[in-house]
Design a protein around this motif. Structure first.
Motif, mmCIF file in Angstrom:
data_model
loop_
_atom_site.group_PDB
_atom_site.id
_atom_site.type_symbol
_atom_site.label_atom_id
_atom_site.label_comp_id
_atom_site.label_asym_id
_atom_site.label_seq_id
_atom_site.Cartn_x
_atom_site.Cartn_y
_atom_site.Cartn_z
ATOM 1 N N CYS A 303 84.065 72.054 89.363
ATOM 2 C CA CYS A 303 83.958 70.595 89.465
ATOM 3 C C CYS A 303 85.541 69.719 90.510
ATOM 4 O O CYS A 303 85.128 69.193 90.752
ATOM 5 C CB CYS A 303 83.917 69.546 88.678
ATOM 6 S SG CYS A 303 83.195 68.173 88.161
ATOM 7 N N ARG A 306 85.049 70.479 93.795
ATOM 8 C CA ARG A 306 84.638 69.666 94.666
ATOM 9 C C ARG A 306 84.933 68.607 94.687
ATOM 10 O O ARG A 306 84.775 67.861 96.073
ATOM 11 C CB ARG A 306 83.202 70.001 93.791
ATOM 12 C CG ARG A 306 82.548 71.179 94.053
ATOM 13 C CD ARG A 306 81.988 71.566 95.527
ATOM 14 N NE ARG A 306 81.052 72.566 95.027
ATOM 15 C CZ ARG A 306 79.638 73.296 94.903
ATOM 16 N NH1 ARG A 306 78.932 71.744 95.033
ATOM 17 N NH2 ARG A 306 79.095 73.694 94.897
ATOM 18 N N ASN A 307 85.547 67.491 93.436
ATOM 19 C CA ASN A 307 86.928 66.640 94.370
ATOM 20 C C ASN A 307 87.408 66.045 95.288
ATOM 21 O O ASN A 307 86.767 65.050 95.707
ATOM 22 C CB ASN A 307 86.607 65.766 92.361
ATOM 23 C CG ASN A 307 85.128 64.970 91.784
ATOM 24 O OD1 ASN A 307 84.334 65.258 91.648
ATOM 25 N ND2 ASN A 307 85.397 65.244 90.828
ATOM 26 N N ARG A 308 88.021 66.763 95.354
ATOM 27 C CA ARG A 308 89.117 67.469 96.430
ATOM 28 C C ARG A 308 88.356 67.671 97.598
ATOM 29 O O ARG A 308 88.959 66.559 98.666
ATOM 30 C CB ARG A 308 90.224 67.846 96.000
ATOM 31 C CG ARG A 308 90.759 67.875 94.452
ATOM 32 C CD ARG A 308 92.474 68.745 94.639
ATOM 33 N NE ARG A 308 92.921 68.568 95.773
ATOM 34 C CZ ARG A 308 93.740 69.295 95.631
ATOM 35 N NH1 ARG A 308 94.260 70.705 94.944
ATOM 36 N NH2 ARG A 308 94.044 69.734 96.810
ATOM 37 N N ASP A 310 85.244 66.630 98.933
ATOM 38 C CA ASP A 310 84.354 65.747 99.620
ATOM 39 C C ASP A 310 84.871 64.479 98.798
ATOM 40 O O ASP A 310 84.347 63.725 98.884
ATOM 41 C CB ASP A 310 83.291 65.975 98.779
ATOM 42 C CG ASP A 310 82.728 66.130 97.623
ATOM 43 O OD1 ASP A 310 83.576 65.731 96.957
ATOM 44 O OD2 ASP A 310 81.846 66.909 97.264
ATOM 45 N N SER A 311 86.083 63.730 98.519
ATOM 46 C CA SER A 311 86.848 63.100 98.247
ATOM 47 C C SER A 311 85.886 62.171 97.559
ATOM 48 O O SER A 311 85.866 61.153 96.614
ATOM 49 C CB SER A 311 86.824 61.780 99.382
ATOM 50 O OG SER A 311 88.201 62.841 99.966
ATOM 51 N N GLN A 312 84.760 62.749 96.097
ATOM 52 C CA GLN A 312 84.125 62.226 95.540
ATOM 53 C C GLN A 312 84.747 61.954 93.531
ATOM 54 O O GLN A 312 85.507 62.814 93.782
ATOM 55 C CB GLN A 312 82.443 62.986 95.129
ATOM 56 C CG GLN A 312 81.887 62.713 96.806
ATOM 57 C CD GLN A 312 79.946 63.035 96.427
ATOM 58 O OE1 GLN A 312 80.122 63.567 95.255
ATOM 59 N NE2 GLN A 312 79.431 63.713 97.339
ATOM 60 N N SER A 313 84.546 61.975 93.184
ATOM 61 C CA SER A 313 84.720 61.266 91.955
ATOM 62 C C SER A 313 83.516 61.471 90.194
ATOM 63 O O SER A 313 82.523 61.175 90.118
ATOM 64 C CB SER A 313 85.426 59.926 91.718
ATOM 65 O OG SER A 313 84.016 59.130 91.588
ATOM 66 N N ARG A 314 82.971 63.111 90.466
ATOM 67 C CA ARG A 314 81.909 63.106 89.532
ATOM 68 C C ARG A 314 83.105 63.789 87.777
ATOM 69 O O ARG A 314 84.109 63.919 88.334
ATOM 70 C CB ARG A 314 81.563 64.619 89.349
ATOM 71 C CG ARG A 314 81.801 65.096 90.766
ATOM 72 C CD ARG A 314 81.201 66.432 91.322
ATOM 73 N NE ARG A 314 80.692 66.702 92.820
ATOM 74 C CZ ARG A 314 80.991 66.886 94.605
ATOM 75 N NH1 ARG A 314 81.662 66.917 93.551
ATOM 76 N NH2 ARG A 314 80.523 66.990 94.971
ATOM 77 N N ASP A 315 82.555 62.651 87.213
ATOM 78 C CA ASP A 315 83.071 62.666 85.615
ATOM 79 C C ASP A 315 82.973 64.474 85.022
ATOM 80 O O ASP A 315 82.315 65.037 84.649
ATOM 81 C CB ASP A 315 82.164 61.906 84.861
ATOM 82 C CG ASP A 315 82.702 61.687 83.562
ATOM 83 O OD1 ASP A 315 83.981 62.129 83.789
ATOM 84 O OD2 ASP A 315 82.931 60.698 82.901
#
Length: 338
Positions: A303, A306-308, A310-315
């Motif tokens: 997880c 993946r955050n790094r 696509d620059s998202q902020s999944r919890d």
């Protein structure tokens, strides 16, 4: 062995399930007292092979080559029934019991490993000493698991002193034995990577030159170099281990960790992160064959990767906790979507 290294090792023994799995892996690796070499092969020695029971050999390969804990548990139980004098079966059963947090069963299997080892010293001193050391180690680990580090440390340290006495006795008999050197290599590596005054090079050299099976030796070396932040070497030996065990989820996870660490501060970090993601994904291809706690570990790092990317902020934390805290021993058949 001085008191300080033993005390440090005692604290490290159960500091994390990953550390325990590494030691359990080394500790469980022991051959049997069967004498019919036509029945089964020897996973440690290419010359002068010794036989193990066919059920135990199957369980060994399932657990350490394939990384399929769930199937290995069934096969270990079959080995205990069909080959009741096989020390490797009891050692593997003890490590699986720890993963399940069934400490009473772990204690029983650890004791049986030690007892069979003690009996074996009369006819096969090398393996008898190895088995006795493994049994004492598992008993020490069980004490800390039950009592905690502060309360259980004195008794556990007493067990560890005995462990090294028996390993030293085995070393005097056959210093180049591949099984002995695999076990000692893993133990020495944990000491070296956790004590600033220890030198890990001897442990890595032991694994490289004397230990077998090679995929487990390469795996230990990859872990050692990863912990020393020598990521190029760590990746080299992770790849060597994967060449022999291409579908082992724990080796895929190890490679993903190394790639993730390599990506820090590099211009090509996206390429490395994408490769890490692929290996995390592959490690989680069959989550229900792995312990639930290990699945939670891998998923969390997947997880974050993946955050790094696509620059998202999944919890990531609550999703990991949901996996970790669910009922049952094994991972879920399906994981939360990312």
């Amino acid at each position: 062995m001085t008191k300080t290294p033993l005390a440090s090792l005692g604290k490290q023994m159960l500091s994390s399930k990953q550390t325990v799995r590494a030691i359990a892996c080394a500790g469980a690796i022991a051959l049997s007292i069967c004498i019919n070499s036509a029945v089964a092969g020897d996973p440690f020695r290419s010359s002068n092979p010794q036989a193990i029971g066919p059920n135990t050999e199957t369980a060994f390969k399932t657990m350490f080559q394939q990384g399929n804990y769930k199937q290995a548990k069934t096969q270990v139980q079959q080995a205990l029934s069909a080959e009741p004098n096989e020390p490797l079966a009891y050692a593997m059963a003890a490590s699986l019991s720890y993963i399940e947090q069934d400490l009473n069963s772990m204690s029983s299997y650890a004791q049986k490993t030690r007892e069979v080892g003690e009996k074996l010293t009369k006819t096969n001193p090398l393996r008898g000493n190895i088995y006795t050391a493994v049994g004492h180690f598992l008993e020490g680990a069980n004490i800390i698991a039950k009592e905690g580090t502060a309360k259980g440390a004195p008794q556990a340290l007493s067990e560890l002193r005995v462990v090294f006495q028996y390993l030293d006795a085995a070393d005097k008999i056959a210093p180049n034995d591949p099984e002995l050197n695999l076990l000692k290599g893993y133990m020495d590596l944990i000491l070296a990577t956790n004590l600033p005054f220890s030198n890990p090079n001897e442990a890595i050299q032991r694994l490289e030159q004397k230990a077998s099976p090679r995929y487990l030796a390469y795996r230990g070396m990859a872990v050692g170099y990863r912990d020393l932040k020598k990521y190029d070497l760590a990746l080299e030996f992770a790849n060597k281990s994967l060449a022999e065990t291409p579908n082992n989820p724990e080796i895929l996870y190890l490679k993903a960790q190394i790639l993730f660490s390599q990506s820090q501060g590099k211009e090509s970090n996206k390429t490395l992160l994408e490769e890490a993601r692929k290996n995390f994904d592959a490690a989680l291809a069959k989550p229900d064959q792995l312990p639930r706690s290990l699945v939670a570990e891998i998923f969390f790092q997947q997880c974050r990767t993946r955050n790094r990317l696509d620059s998202q902020s999944r919890d990531c934390d609550p999703m990991r906790d949901k996996i970790r805290d669910a009922d049952g021993i094994w991972g879920p058949a399906a994981l939360p979507p990312l």
